[in-house]
Design a protein around this motif. Structure first.
Motif, PDB file in Angstrom:
ATOM      1  N   ALA A 197       8.169   6.585   0.572  1.00 54.47           N
ATOM      2  CA  ALA A 197       9.360   6.797   0.878  1.00 54.47           C
ATOM      3  C   ALA A 197      10.027   8.166   0.575  1.00 54.47           C
ATOM      4  O   ALA A 197      10.750   8.664   1.323  1.00 54.47           O
ATOM      5  CB  ALA A 197      10.460   5.805   0.357  1.00 54.47           C
ATOM      6  N   TRP A 242      11.261   0.794  -1.841  1.00 46.52           N
ATOM      7  CA  TRP A 242      11.805   1.523  -0.580  1.00 46.52           C
ATOM      8  C   TRP A 242      13.281   1.753  -0.913  1.00 46.52           C
ATOM      9  O   TRP A 242      13.797   2.898  -0.664  1.00 46.52           O
ATOM     10  CB  TRP A 242      11.432   1.152   0.655  1.00 46.52           C
ATOM     11  N   THR A 272      15.464   5.328  -0.858  1.00 49.17           N
ATOM     12  CA  THR A 272      16.117   5.655   0.152  1.00 49.17           C
ATOM     13  C   THR A 272      17.569   4.854   0.287  1.00 49.17           C
ATOM     14  O   THR A 272      18.506   5.537   1.017  1.00 49.17           O
ATOM     15  CB  THR A 272      15.343   5.235   1.328  1.00 49.17           C
ATOM     16  N   THR A 288      18.272   2.337   1.584  1.00 47.99           N
ATOM     17  CA  THR A 288      18.253   1.614   2.859  1.00 47.99           C
ATOM     18  C   THR A 288      16.997   1.004   3.229  1.00 47.99           C
ATOM     19  O   THR A 288      15.964   1.283   2.312  1.00 47.99           O
ATOM     20  CB  THR A 288      18.899   2.446   4.113  1.00 47.99           C
ATOM     21  N   LEU A 289      16.828   0.282   4.238  1.00 43.75           N
ATOM     22  CA  LEU A 289      15.455  -0.409   4.873  1.00 43.75           C
ATOM     23  C   LEU A 289      15.268   0.096   6.101  1.00 43.75           C
ATOM     24  O   LEU A 289      16.100   0.489   7.107  1.00 43.75           O
ATOM     25  CB  LEU A 289      15.219  -1.730   4.708  1.00 43.75           C
ATOM     26  N   ASP A 290      13.947   0.465   6.695  1.00 41.31           N
ATOM     27  CA  ASP A 290      13.521   0.754   8.057  1.00 41.31           C
ATOM     28  C   ASP A 290      12.456   0.054   8.433  1.00 41.31           C
ATOM     29  O   ASP A 290      11.995  -0.888   7.704  1.00 41.31           O
ATOM     30  CB  ASP A 290      13.639   2.331   8.233  1.00 41.31           C
ATOM     31  N   VAL A 291      12.033   0.481   9.655  1.00 41.69           N
ATOM     32  CA  VAL A 291      10.709  -0.064  10.331  1.00 41.69           C
ATOM     33  C   VAL A 291       9.693  -0.299   9.163  1.00 41.69           C
ATOM     34  O   VAL A 291       8.615  -1.373   9.095  1.00 41.69           O
ATOM     35  CB  VAL A 291      10.682   0.316  11.474  1.00 41.69           C
ATOM     36  N   THR A 292       9.182   1.030   8.773  1.00 40.47           N
ATOM     37  CA  THR A 292       8.070   1.187   7.667  1.00 40.47           C
ATOM     38  C   THR A 292       8.188   0.074   6.681  1.00 40.47           C
ATOM     39  O   THR A 292       7.249  -0.530   6.067  1.00 40.47           O
ATOM     40  CB  THR A 292       8.055   2.441   7.202  1.00 40.47           C
ATOM     41  N   ALA A 293       9.388   0.004   5.953  1.00 37.33           N
ATOM     42  CA  ALA A 293       9.514  -1.061   4.819  1.00 37.33           C
ATOM     43  C   ALA A 293       9.404  -2.479   5.447  1.00 37.33           C
ATOM     44  O   ALA A 293       8.573  -3.294   4.512  1.00 37.33           O
ATOM     45  CB  ALA A 293      10.979  -0.839   4.524  1.00 37.33           C
ATOM     46  N   CYS A 331       7.430  -3.254   7.826  1.00 35.89           N
ATOM     47  CA  CYS A 331       5.719  -3.294   7.985  1.00 35.89           C
ATOM     48  C   CYS A 331       5.117  -3.574   6.600  1.00 35.89           C
ATOM     49  O   CYS A 331       4.137  -4.460   6.448  1.00 35.89           O
ATOM     50  CB  CYS A 331       5.315  -2.029   8.626  1.00 35.89           C
ATOM     51  N   TYR A 384       3.028   5.095  14.698  1.00 35.88           N
ATOM     52  CA  TYR A 384       4.079   5.686  14.919  1.00 35.88           C
ATOM     53  C   TYR A 384       4.346   6.873  13.992  1.00 35.88           C
ATOM     54  O   TYR A 384       5.562   7.352  13.830  1.00 35.88           O
ATOM     55  CB  TYR A 384       5.421   4.560  14.909  1.00 35.88           C
ATOM     56  N   ALA A 410       3.902   6.958  10.504  1.00 34.80           N
ATOM     57  CA  ALA A 410       4.604   7.063   9.269  1.00 34.80           C
ATOM     58  C   ALA A 410       3.424   7.410   8.097  1.00 34.80           C
ATOM     59  O   ALA A 410       3.749   7.911   7.364  1.00 34.80           O
ATOM     60  CB  ALA A 410       5.085   5.508   9.172  1.00 34.80           C
TER      61      ALA A 410
END
Length: 306
Positions: free
Chosen positions: A46, A166, A170, A172-177, A179, A241, A243
């Motif tokens: 991250a 993660w 960061t 925060t959380l996102d799509v990679t987290a 996944c 995508y 990452a």
């Protein structure tokens, strides 16, 4: 240490086991070591965390997971007494009382929550605590004793560490987290069912409805194959995508091929009427290494890209 009571049976407490060793055993350090890998690697994937942040998250993560494991032993004290592989744990052996174990587990979780919230961020603490509650109440208290889906749904508890790592970096959380969460979630069934196939007698004696006892060996093996296929797809999605890059893709491909080969070997042996215990042991042991190396590859890949 005074002797403890397990149900109606009085068990003499051995005096040659130090309290410190029993407290460490309550946390299940060998299991936590893998959880820490899946926490630390996402931190480096991250961003570039300071060593102080990594240390705080590792200590907080260990305390939270260790507390959950201790409470798990408190709740499972009745079935631990009838399973061969768990009879020597602190409660069934009589070395510690259930109240002592529960207090230790709650203390660890409370300390971890304060540490992570105060020194890292509230989201990290909240995610770690959510993993604690999910493991203790959803998996241990409800699913484990009522449904063969216990490992499938309950596996979400073990998938929280990547989110914790993660969020620690960061905020925060996102799509990679998400996944990474799903990777651990879908890894859990084939990993644990390999062990459940080998420990059917123990689980049957304890009346725990593990998949092989409810669905049968063949269906459990079929499910292992399907969950592994889904897992392999999830592991390459972050590459699609952007990452992760080439190093991770090559690492994941090799690791995935070996895991799928192992799971298929178990299934094929069963179909042919050949012994499948050795392949199942291999899958169980390799899957531990698989997850650790897969997450390490994520961190290394991002480090190479910087």
């Amino acid at each position: 240490m005074t002797s403890g009571t397990n149900g109606d049976k009085q068990v003499p407490a051995p005096t040659d086991t130090p309290l410190s060793r029993d407290l460490l055993a309550l946390t299940k350090p060998r299991i936590i070591s893998l959880l820490l890998v899946t926490t630390a690697a996402p931190m480096y994937a991250a961003g570039s965390p300071s060593l102080w942040t990594v240390l705080l998250v590792m200590v907080g993560g260990y305390l939270m997971a260790g507390g959950a494991n201790a409470v798990n032993m408190y709740i499972d004290r009745d079935i631990d007494d009838v399973m061969a592989r768990t009879r020597l744990r602190p409660i069934p052996s009589g070395r510690m009382t259930p109240t002592q174990v529960l207090a230790f587990g709650v203390f660890c979780a409370t300390l971890a929550t304060w540490m992570l919230a105060h020194f890292v961020n509230v989201l990290t603490a909240g995610l770690a605590l959510a993993g604690f509650y999910f493991y203790v109440f959803i998996y241990t208290r409800i699913l484990k004793r009522t449904s063969p889906q216990n490992i499938v749904i309950g596996g979400a508890a073990g998938a929280f560490p990547p989110l914790v790592g993660w969020a620690a970096v960061t905020g925060t959380l996102d799509v990679t987290a998400l996944c990474l969460f799903l990777i651990v979630f879908y890894w859990t069934p084939p990993h644990f069912w390999a062990l459940a196939l080998l420990k059917q007698v123990d689980y049957g004696r304890a009346k725990v409805p593990m998949a092989p006892l409810v669905w049968g060996e063949r269906e459990t093996m079929n499910q292992m194959v399907w969950y592994t296929v889904i897992l392999l797809v999830l592991t390459v999605m972050p590459v699609l995508y952007g990452a992760f890059g080439l190093f991770y893709l090559i690492s994941a491909t090799v690791l995935n091929a070996l895991l799928l080969w192992g799971v298929l070997k178990v299934r094929i042996a069963a179909v042919r009427g050949q012994p499948w215990t050795a392949p199942a042991w291999w899958v169980y042991k390799y899957s531990l290494l698989y997850l650790a190396l897969l997450f390490v590859a994520m961190g290394v890949d991002r480090a190479l890209a910087r």
